[in-house]
Design a protein around this motif. Structure first.
Motif, PDB file in Angstrom:
ATOM      1  N   LEU A  58       0.817  -1.214   0.000  1.00 34.81           N
ATOM      2  CA  LEU A  58       0.000   0.000   0.000  1.00 34.81           C
ATOM      3  C   LEU A  58       0.852   1.267   0.000  1.00 34.81           C
ATOM      4  O   LEU A  58       0.343   2.357   0.227  1.00 34.81           O
ATOM      5  CB  LEU A  58      -0.930  -0.003   1.220  1.00 34.81           C
ATOM      6  CG  LEU A  58      -2.163  -0.891   1.070  1.00 34.81           C
ATOM      7  CD1 LEU A  58      -3.033  -0.825   2.300  1.00 34.81           C
ATOM      8  CD2 LEU A  58      -2.971  -0.475  -0.148  1.00 34.81           C
ATOM      9  N   LEU A  60       3.011   2.199   2.196  1.00 35.11           N
ATOM     10  CA  LEU A  60       2.985   2.795   3.531  1.00 35.11           C
ATOM     11  C   LEU A  60       4.361   2.792   4.195  1.00 35.11           C
ATOM     12  O   LEU A  60       4.491   3.186   5.340  1.00 35.11           O
ATOM     13  CB  LEU A  60       1.997   2.037   4.428  1.00 35.11           C
ATOM     14  CG  LEU A  60       0.531   2.171   4.019  1.00 35.11           C
ATOM     15  CD1 LEU A  60      -0.340   1.251   4.860  1.00 35.11           C
ATOM     16  CD2 LEU A  60       0.062   3.600   4.171  1.00 35.11           C
ATOM     17  N   GLY A  89      -4.330   6.324  -3.345  1.00 34.14           N
ATOM     18  CA  GLY A  89      -5.228   6.709  -2.263  1.00 34.14           C
ATOM     19  C   GLY A  89      -6.627   6.150  -2.465  1.00 34.14           C
ATOM     20  O   GLY A  89      -7.318   5.819  -1.501  1.00 34.14           O
ATOM     21  N   ARG A  92      -6.311   2.421  -1.390  1.00 34.91           N
ATOM     22  CA  ARG A  92      -6.104   2.241   0.053  1.00 34.91           C
ATOM     23  C   ARG A  92      -7.420   2.366   0.820  1.00 34.91           C
ATOM     24  O   ARG A  92      -8.116   3.358   0.695  1.00 34.91           O
ATOM     25  CB  ARG A  92      -5.197   3.331   0.595  1.00 34.91           C
ATOM     26  CG  ARG A  92      -3.748   3.187   0.294  1.00 34.91           C
ATOM     27  CD  ARG A  92      -3.062   4.417   0.876  1.00 34.91           C
ATOM     28  NE  ARG A  92      -1.629   4.410   0.607  1.00 34.91           N
ATOM     29  CZ  ARG A  92      -0.846   5.446   0.886  1.00 34.91           C
ATOM     30  NH1 ARG A  92      -1.358   6.539   1.416  1.00 34.91           N
ATOM     31  NH2 ARG A  92       0.434   5.381   0.639  1.00 34.91           N
ATOM     32  N   GLY A  93      -7.697   1.381   1.618  1.00 34.90           N
ATOM     33  CA  GLY A  93      -8.881   1.469   2.467  1.00 34.90           C
ATOM     34  C   GLY A  93     -10.154   1.088   1.748  1.00 34.90           C
ATOM     35  O   GLY A  93     -11.103   0.643   2.371  1.00 34.90           O
ATOM     36  N   MET A  98      -5.929  -2.499   5.547  1.00 35.38           N
ATOM     37  CA  MET A  98      -4.864  -3.074   6.363  1.00 35.38           C
ATOM     38  C   MET A  98      -5.145  -2.873   7.843  1.00 35.38           C
ATOM     39  O   MET A  98      -5.648  -1.825   8.252  1.00 35.38           O
ATOM     40  CB  MET A  98      -3.546  -2.396   5.972  1.00 35.38           C
ATOM     41  CG  MET A  98      -2.338  -3.046   6.577  1.00 35.38           C
ATOM     42  SD  MET A  98      -0.854  -2.673   5.619  1.00 35.38           S
ATOM     43  CE  MET A  98       0.360  -3.552   6.597  1.00 35.38           C
ATOM     44  N   PHE A 100      -3.170  -3.451  11.836  1.00 38.63           N
ATOM     45  CA  PHE A 100      -1.794  -3.505  12.334  1.00 38.63           C
ATOM     46  C   PHE A 100      -1.685  -4.225  13.668  1.00 38.63           C
ATOM     47  O   PHE A 100      -2.675  -4.547  14.311  1.00 38.63           O
ATOM     48  CB  PHE A 100      -1.252  -2.079  12.465  1.00 38.63           C
ATOM     49  CG  PHE A 100      -1.305  -1.323  11.182  1.00 38.63           C
ATOM     50  CD1 PHE A 100      -0.315  -1.490  10.225  1.00 38.63           C
ATOM     51  CD2 PHE A 100      -2.359  -0.456  10.901  1.00 38.63           C
ATOM     52  CE1 PHE A 100      -0.367  -0.796   9.024  1.00 38.63           C
ATOM     53  CE2 PHE A 100      -2.410   0.232   9.707  1.00 38.63           C
ATOM     54  CZ  PHE A 100      -1.421   0.064   8.770  1.00 38.63           C
ATOM     55  N   ASP A 102      -0.404  -3.222  16.733  1.00 38.07           N
ATOM     56  CA  ASP A 102      -0.688  -2.649  18.042  1.00 38.07           C
ATOM     57  C   ASP A 102      -1.951  -1.801  18.005  1.00 38.07           C
ATOM     58  O   ASP A 102      -1.933  -0.658  17.596  1.00 38.07           O
ATOM     59  CB  ASP A 102       0.500  -1.792  18.482  1.00 38.07           C
ATOM     60  CG  ASP A 102       0.372  -1.382  19.931  1.00 38.07           C
ATOM     61  OD1 ASP A 102      -0.710  -1.614  20.509  1.00 38.07           O
ATOM     62  OD2 ASP A 102       1.330  -0.824  20.469  1.00 38.07           O
ATOM     63  N   SER A 106      -2.489   2.293  17.121  1.00 40.47           N
ATOM     64  CA  SER A 106      -2.922   2.452  15.733  1.00 40.47           C
ATOM     65  C   SER A 106      -4.204   3.255  15.587  1.00 40.47           C
ATOM     66  O   SER A 106      -4.637   3.536  14.479  1.00 40.47           O
ATOM     67  CB  SER A 106      -3.107   1.079  15.082  1.00 40.47           C
ATOM     68  OG  SER A 106      -1.867   0.437  14.984  1.00 40.47           O
ATOM     69  N   LEU A 107      -4.829   3.583  16.710  1.00 43.14           N
ATOM     70  CA  LEU A 107      -6.028   4.417  16.638  1.00 43.14           C
ATOM     71  C   LEU A 107      -5.675   5.826  17.101  1.00 43.14           C
ATOM     72  O   LEU A 107      -4.893   6.003  18.040  1.00 43.14           O
ATOM     73  CB  LEU A 107      -7.131   3.841  17.528  1.00 43.14           C
ATOM     74  CG  LEU A 107      -7.789   2.577  16.986  1.00 43.14           C
ATOM     75  CD1 LEU A 107      -8.660   1.930  18.054  1.00 43.14           C
ATOM     76  CD2 LEU A 107      -8.630   2.895  15.762  1.00 43.14           C
ATOM     77  N   THR A 120     -13.346   6.434   6.843  1.00 43.90           N
ATOM     78  CA  THR A 120     -13.100   5.619   5.656  1.00 43.90           C
ATOM     79  C   THR A 120     -14.242   5.807   4.654  1.00 43.90           C
ATOM     80  O   THR A 120     -14.023   5.959   3.448  1.00 43.90           O
ATOM     81  CB  THR A 120     -13.012   4.125   6.044  1.00 43.90           C
ATOM     82  OG1 THR A 120     -12.293   4.019   7.260  1.00 43.90           O
ATOM     83  CG2 THR A 120     -12.330   3.336   4.971  1.00 43.90           C
ATOM     84  N   MET A 168     -10.412  -1.497  14.691  1.00 36.41           N
ATOM     85  CA  MET A 168      -9.530  -1.453  13.524  1.00 36.41           C
ATOM     86  C   MET A 168     -10.115  -2.286  12.380  1.00 36.41           C
ATOM     87  O   MET A 168     -10.069  -1.889  11.218  1.00 36.41           O
ATOM     88  CB  MET A 168      -8.141  -2.013  13.889  1.00 36.41           C
ATOM     89  CG  MET A 168      -7.260  -1.104  14.705  1.00 36.41           C
ATOM     90  SD  MET A 168      -6.790   0.407  13.863  1.00 36.41           S
ATOM     91  CE  MET A 168      -5.726  -0.257  12.570  1.00 36.41           C
ATOM     92  N   MET A 171     -13.012  -0.590  10.777  1.00 31.16           N
ATOM     93  CA  MET A 171     -12.522   0.469   9.917  1.00 31.16           C
ATOM     94  C   MET A 171     -12.046  -0.107   8.590  1.00 31.16           C
ATOM     95  O   MET A 171     -12.282   0.452   7.528  1.00 31.16           O
ATOM     96  CB  MET A 171     -11.344   1.115  10.639  1.00 31.16           C
ATOM     97  CG  MET A 171     -11.139   2.525  10.323  1.00 31.16           C
ATOM     98  SD  MET A 171     -10.353   3.382  11.640  1.00 31.16           S
ATOM     99  CE  MET A 171      -9.115   2.673  12.175  1.00 31.16           C
TER     100      MET A 171
END
Lengths: 329, 295, 320, 314
Positions: A58, A60, A89, A92-93, A98, A100, A102, A106-107, A120, A168, A171
């Motif tokens: 992605l 990132l 872009g 992505r999402g 994706m 992660f 932790d 990550s929020l 999103t 997550m 999302m």
């Protein structure tokens, strides 16, 4: 395997990091294919390059200190690596999402979880604030968060680790992506919560028809969850296999060593097998096969020539020529 | 890295070699390099200058009033015919001396207060309240007040500025003491029965040196600026003393006609502060990239 | 059998919560009524999920936290009662601790040799030569080259740093080492090396371990006996084979079930729903009641008694 | 929220008290006899005695302290030795000038400083970052009184665009007021803009390294949204702290700037008071500044709660 079967193909990917004025190769010559509705597992220890590979899909990875030295990542006939930022872009999402390792960090701590899930949808589907909030509640229901209507207005720090990882996931699935990349999604969680999250992912995958790339250091998680497995060591894929064959008959000494080093929960072991030495410095990888200094089966050629992946069958490949030779013999 | 450390054949580098390695890393940092050159130049001007350029900075030569820069007077002369270069050189010495003393004094006092309040919980809130109160006075104003009380002398400027920078320094040391004292290695020392003094000396202080050093470089820069401002306001070292701020204050009335009087000392102040700030930026990036210290 | 070196009886730990004083004061019941013992040369594994209180138990054992109530006896001395300070001082030399994060457990500004020698320096009574000799001996024991003495922690990998921490723990020849998630931060291949090292040292020096971990497989490989904690209480304690082969507490069973297996087919799961209860206001009955698949009415009201299930095998459950 | 304000105010009481005592002790620091020093060279014995009595210096220290604090509580800061008015009225007269200067200067500093910091962080390590940071570095290195003089030479003397000195009250119209303050406010803002830009950049770099930024990018959020909504919002605590500190810089800076631009503000009053050895006036103004700063700190603390849901004071 025909390329058309694959929804995503990583081809000859080499990624380098800048460190102390030098370029250090973190991922070298990685080839991976993900078929539609398939679950690909990437397993390896820290520094094996598994997360870097996933982030690169992605785009990132940190752009300033990283460079893609070579390779292509093909998705629906396009190369994600050469896509302009705006086009990437839009993927992505929306098409590739994706999650992660932790869920704590990550929020975004200053936005409510409803805002973050709704974002999103607002980005990709142009939803208004109210509609996004309504959809966020539905998504919280989907990831089995009880009392979603109230929870949607909470801030992340009020939720447990397991709940945050569910957020997550909510999302990530908001736009019904075709591919979900999960980078160590349960590593920070307790084992009973891990079981819940893996179960949730399994159900959602079926419900939404997603393809999944699951990255983990935990052989158990990978073994139970994935259809196809790639083992990475020091930036390279050393072995890959479709199905459980990898665990029954590893075709690379590293995989073998790793499997033996894991303590068995179902029997009393007297002493664990170990892999001697430690992971090589990525700035100075060993000549020849990267595993040879730690390999009990190394022969002289292993020290000199860097081996390529050898195809053993439709299902299996290895980067160990001696083992490949022994098998065909 | 890991392999070399494990290889018994390689010898561990000595303290000297480690120092050299750190210096190399610092000099790879552009800001540090530029800052070092500027500060080194100014130190040379301040140390060697008076030996080479022996003109008396306070000698008035009415014949040579308002001379623009020339081969004889490199920086020109002022309203009283004094040689500006000579005054500039002495001003540089004064600025650096004041900056250094302020950094040292506020560093020592700040460390003591910081460690005390960071490690000894019982007095933390009292010490920090006092620091908060001191912090409530803007440095320049506090310096003005103390200066007013002690009289206009070099040492009162030093004391005044040191006092005004103690709270900020103490906060930085306290912050790192608070972090370090909860770390596992301090717990390990406690389990082995280490005394509070040992923990402070062996664990907390060595790990506060980095942030402290960075902070003090910035204090040095601010002290130079603050001293100049005090002199300019007439509350610094008394007038005949050639300080950069004094020269500018004296040249201010002629700033249009005799621009050189105030130009050079202004450049001097800017360069000195710039040099120290650059050094601080470099130190911060190299010693601890996660630090966020300033003033 | 000789007297156990550790005897923990009905120990509880309550932490006052920050920032709440006066009327609405709250407290965290981190550990409630825990009892166990450790014999010489034995390893007691302590497993549980995060927040179960296992780490607090370990820290109380070495005196980082005093127990709120109950009794802790180490080597026959009570470190929880009136003479806690003096008694703790007397046994301090025989106690050590190995932390989870080898990065945080070593002072980055202290050379490895000085780090290892720190317990010697604190105790005193070693001259330069003895000190040096002991450092080298310790480095040999944990399999690090003697050249490490003058190096700094950042020059070593995680696994090597953990060896340094272990060397430091061994410096004064302790009898009991509390290992708090000592191998959790390490990669599998490093983890196996460090686990084997700990086992070798135990055989060599007759050490006892309290081995705290969340990884059930690792705990099985190192422990003599295993205790399972949930929400501040020990729910089951048994010799390792009994615990893993015939767990009797529903939580232990669920926990063992939840671990993904590499080999063999996954068993159908009896998956636990929900999450552990809040310890700020812990439930009155069985703490596992809210998630227990077998829950009955009395579980919610009455704290379960500890029942003996087999030889050295006890569990706290109404349904046994 | 109201409770929070009340709690913070009660917490401030000890600090305010310490400030009052410090301001008092400053007087006691005077070497020798303060009355002699204040009376100046060659003053008669009666004059000295007069000052001593007026300032109650003949009484024991603690009595002086008690009387100072008691008067303080009733809003009495004493009488100026030189101005023939009370300290309170002398300060009140000049406060609007200083406040005006502060308002204009902050109005310049905050948006410019933040913008520069965010831009530099977004363009990390590029030439834009280097250029912006070089400007910020100059801002915190060049002495303001010097740049003030240079600026007057350029904009007032040479170009004649802006007045070089003096204050026009707001009652005479907004534009003349602003015009009179523009040059001093910009000069005053230079240091603070540099400071704020440097701090904002480093706070932003910190936040941009966090995992949730990667999450935002993974969602497909456009870079500007990542930067402001996810990045900058999380630096607000750090930025607020710096802005609070900037107020104290501003007070210090205004002393100098008011002097150069001949603005009849409180800063100029302090300098005059010090030079004239008008100690009650020095004491009073220091105290005022201390109080203002404490109030600003309280405001900052309260705003923390507004910008970050994790911050709670009990």
């Amino acid at each position: 395997m025909q390329p058309s079967d694959n929804i995503l193909s990583i081809e000859k990917l080499t990624v380098q990091f800048r460190s102390g004025g030098r370029w250090i190769t973190a991922v070298q010559d990685v080839n991976l294919d993900l078929a539609d509705r398939e679950c690909l597992g990437i397993v390896g220890e820290s520094g094996s390059g598994k997360s870097v590979t996933a982030l690169t899909v992605l785009g990132l990875h940190p752009p300033k200190s990283t460079r893609i030295a070579s390779g292509r990542i093909r998705y629906q006939g396009r190369d994600l690596l050469t896509l302009p930022p705006r086009a990437l872009g839009r993927i992505r999402g929306a098409e590739i999402a994706m999650i992660f390792q932790d869920p704590m960090s990550s929020l975004n701590p200053v936005l409510t979880i409803g805002d973050q899930i709704g974002e999103t949808l607002r980005i990709h589907q142009g939803l208004g604030a109210d509609d996004a909030q309504k959809k966020a509640v539905e998504l919280l229901d989907m990831v089995r968060i009880p009392d979603a209507r109230r929870r949607v207005a909470e801030y992340p720090h009020r939720l447990s680790g397991g709940m945050r990882q569910r957020v997550m996931i909510a999302m990530a699935i908001a736009c019904r992506p075709k591919i979900l990349i999960a980078d160590e999604p349960t590593t920070a969680l307790d084992v009973t919560v891990q079981a819940q999250i893996l179960n949730l992912l399994r159900e959602l995958r079926r419900e939404l028809g997603m393809s999944v790339i699951l990255i983990s250091h935990d052989m158990g998680v990978i073994s139970e969850f994935t259809d196809k497995i790639a083992v990475m060591y020091a930036g390279q894929v050393v072995e890959d296999a479709v199905g459980a064959g990898l665990f029954e008959q590893p075709m690379h000494p590293y995989t073998d060593g790793l499997l033996r080093a894991i303590p068995d929960i179902d029997s009393d072991t007297a002493r664990l097998a170990t892999i001697p030495g430690s992971i090589p410095d990525p700035g100075r990888p060993p000549e020849g096969c990267r595993f040879h200094p730690r390999c009990p089966e190394a022969v002289p050629t292993c020290r000199q020539t860097a081996p390529a992946m050898i195809r053993l069958s439709e299902q299996r490949q290895t980067r160990c020529p001696p083992r490949a030779a022994r098998r065909s013999a | 890295m890991t392999d070399a450390a494990l290889d018994p054949a390689t010898v561990a580098p000595s303290a000297l070699q480690r120092g050299a390695a750190l210096a190399r890393r610092l000099f790879r940092h552009l800001s540090f390099r530029i800052g070092f050159v500027i500060v080194a130049l100014l130190v040379m001007v301040a140390v060697v200058g008076p030996l080479l350029h022996t003109a008396d900075p306070t000698a008035m030569q009415m014949r040579f009033r308002f001379r623009p820069p020339s081969a004889r007077f490199w920086m020109g002369t002022d309203a009283l015919g004094r040689d500006i270069l000579s005054r500039f050189v002495h001003g540089a010495r004064l600025s650096l001396v004041i900056g250094l003393w302020v950094a040292i004094l506020s560093g020592i006092a700040g460390t003591i207060f910081g460690v005390l309040s960071g490690y000894v919980r019982a007095i933390d809130s009292l010490v920090m309240r006092i620091m908060d109160a001191l912090l409530a006075f803007p440095p320049i104003l506090l310096a003005i007040g103390i200066n007013a009380a002690l009289g206009p002398q070099v040492h009162s400027v030093i004391i005044a500025l040191s006092v005004s920078y103690i709270p900020r320094t103490a906060r930085i040391v306290r912050a790192s003491a608070l972090v370090v004292r909860e770390l596992d290695y301090v717990q390990a020392a406690r389990i082995s029965g280490a005394s509070g003094l040992r923990i402070v000396l062996r664990h907390i202080l060595p790990n506060s040196v980095g942030p402290l050093l960075v902070q003090l470089t910035f204090v040095f820069a601010y002290a130079i600026l603050a001293e100049a401002a005090l002199s300019f306001l007439g509350i610094g070292p008394p007038p005949p003393t050639p300080s950069w701020g004094n020269i500018i204050a004296e040249g201010r009335d002629y700033s249009v006609e005799a621009w050189w009087i105030m130009l050079f000392p202004g450049l001097g102040i800017s360069l000195a502060a710039l040099g120290m700030n650059l050094l601080g930026d470099g130190l911060r990036d190299v010693l601890d990239p996660r630090l966020k210290i300033e003033g | 059998m000789t007297a156990p070196i550790v005897e923990v009886t009905n120990v509880s730990k309550i932490f006052p919560m920050n920032g709440t004083r006066g009327r609405n004061a709250q407290s965290l019941h981190a550990v409630s009524n825990v009892s166990f013992s450790i014999a010489a040369e034995e390893t007691l594994g302590l497993v549980g999920e995060s927040g179960s209180g296992k780490s607090t138990v370990g820290r109380m054992l070495v005196g980082i936290y005093p127990a709120t109530s109950g009794q802790i006896r180490l080597f026959g001395r009570d470190i929880s009662g009136d003479a806690a300070k003096a008694n703790l001082k007397a046994v301090r030399r025989r106690l050590q601790f190995v932390f989870q994060d080898p990065q945080a457990a070593l002072n980055p500004r202290m050379a490895v040799g000085d780090a290892i020698a720190e317990p010697l320096d604190i105790t005193g009574g070693f001259d330069r030569r003895q000190r040096q000799a002991r450092i080298e001996e310790l480095l040999d024991m944990v399999g690090l080259p003697r050249s490490a003495v003058r190096r700094y922690p950042h020059e070593f990998s995680g696994g090597q740093r953990q060896r340094i921490v272990i060397a430091r723990a061994l410096a004064l020849q302790p009898d009991l080492i509390v290992c708090d998630e000592a191998v959790s931060a390490l990669d599998v291949s490093m983890q196996a090396q460090v686990v084997n090292l700990l086992m070798d040292l135990q055989a060599q020096f007759g050490l006892s371990y309290l081995f705290i971990a969340h990884d059930l497989a690792v705990v099985r490989s190192v422990s003599t006996r295993v205790a399972v904690m949930y929400a501040g209480s020990i729910v089951e304690i048994a010799p390792r084979r009994a615990l893993y082969e015939s767990p009797s507490h529903p939580y232990t069973r669920a926990l063992l079930d939840a671990v993904p297996r590499v080999r063999g087919v996954a068993k159908p799961r009896e998956m636990l729903q929900g999450e552990p209860p809040s310890l700020i206001d812990p439930p009155t009955g069985c703490r596992f009641a809210s998630r227990c698949p077998l829950v009955e009415t009395r579980c919610r009201v009455e704290a379960p008694p500890v029942r003996t299930v087999g030889s050295g095998h006890q569990a706290a459950c109404h349904l046994i | 929220m109201l409770r929070l304000v009340a709690v913070r105010l009660t917490h401030a009481v000890p600090v305010l008290l310490i400030i009052a005592v410090l301001a008092f002790l400053l007087m006691q620091l005077l070497p020798g006899d303060p009355a002699v020093l204040m009376a100046g060279d060659g003053a008669s014995a009666e004059a000295i005695q007069q000052i001593r009595e007026r300032l109650q210096l003949d009484r024991p220290l603690w009595e002086q302290l008690v009387s100072w604090v008691t008067h303080l509580l009733s809003g009495d800061l004493g009488t100026s030795l030189t101005l023939n008015q009370t300290v309170v009225s002398a300060v009140a007269e000049r406060l609007p000038v200083s406040l005006s200067l502060a308002v204009v200067s902050i109005a310049i500093t905050v948006p410019v400083g933040i913008l520069l910091g965010v831009i530099a962080a977004a363009a990390r390590d590029s030439w834009i970052d280097v250029a912006v940071m070089a400007i910020a570095l100059l801002g915190v290195s060049v002495p303001s009184f010097w740049i003030a003089i240079l600026s007057v030479i350029l904009f007032s003397v040479t170009l004649g665009w802006l007045p070089s000195a003096g204050y026009v009250p707001l009652s005479d119209g907004f534009l003349p007021w602003l015009l009179a303050l523009l040059q001093p406010a910009i000069v005053l803002a230079l240091f603070q803009v540099g400071f704020l830009a440097r701090m904002t950049r480093s706070a932003m770099l910190d936040v941009l390294d966090q995992d949730f930024i990667r999450t935002a990018r993974a969602k497909g959020a456009p870079e500007s949204r990542v930067l402001w909504k996810h990045g900058f919002r999380n630096t607000l605590i750090a930025v607020l702290t710096v802005v609070g500190y900037i107020f104290s810089l501003l007070i210090g800076g205004s002393v100098i700037v008011e002097q150069v631009f001949a603005l009849p503000g409180v800063g100029r009053l302090v300098v005059q008071a010090v030079l004239a050895r008008d100690y009650p006036l020095v004491q009073g103004t220091l105290l005022l500044f201390g109080f203002i700063f404490v109030l600003i700190n309280i405001a900052t603390d309260i705003l923390y709660v507004v910008v970050d849901p994790r911050v709670r004071y009990d």
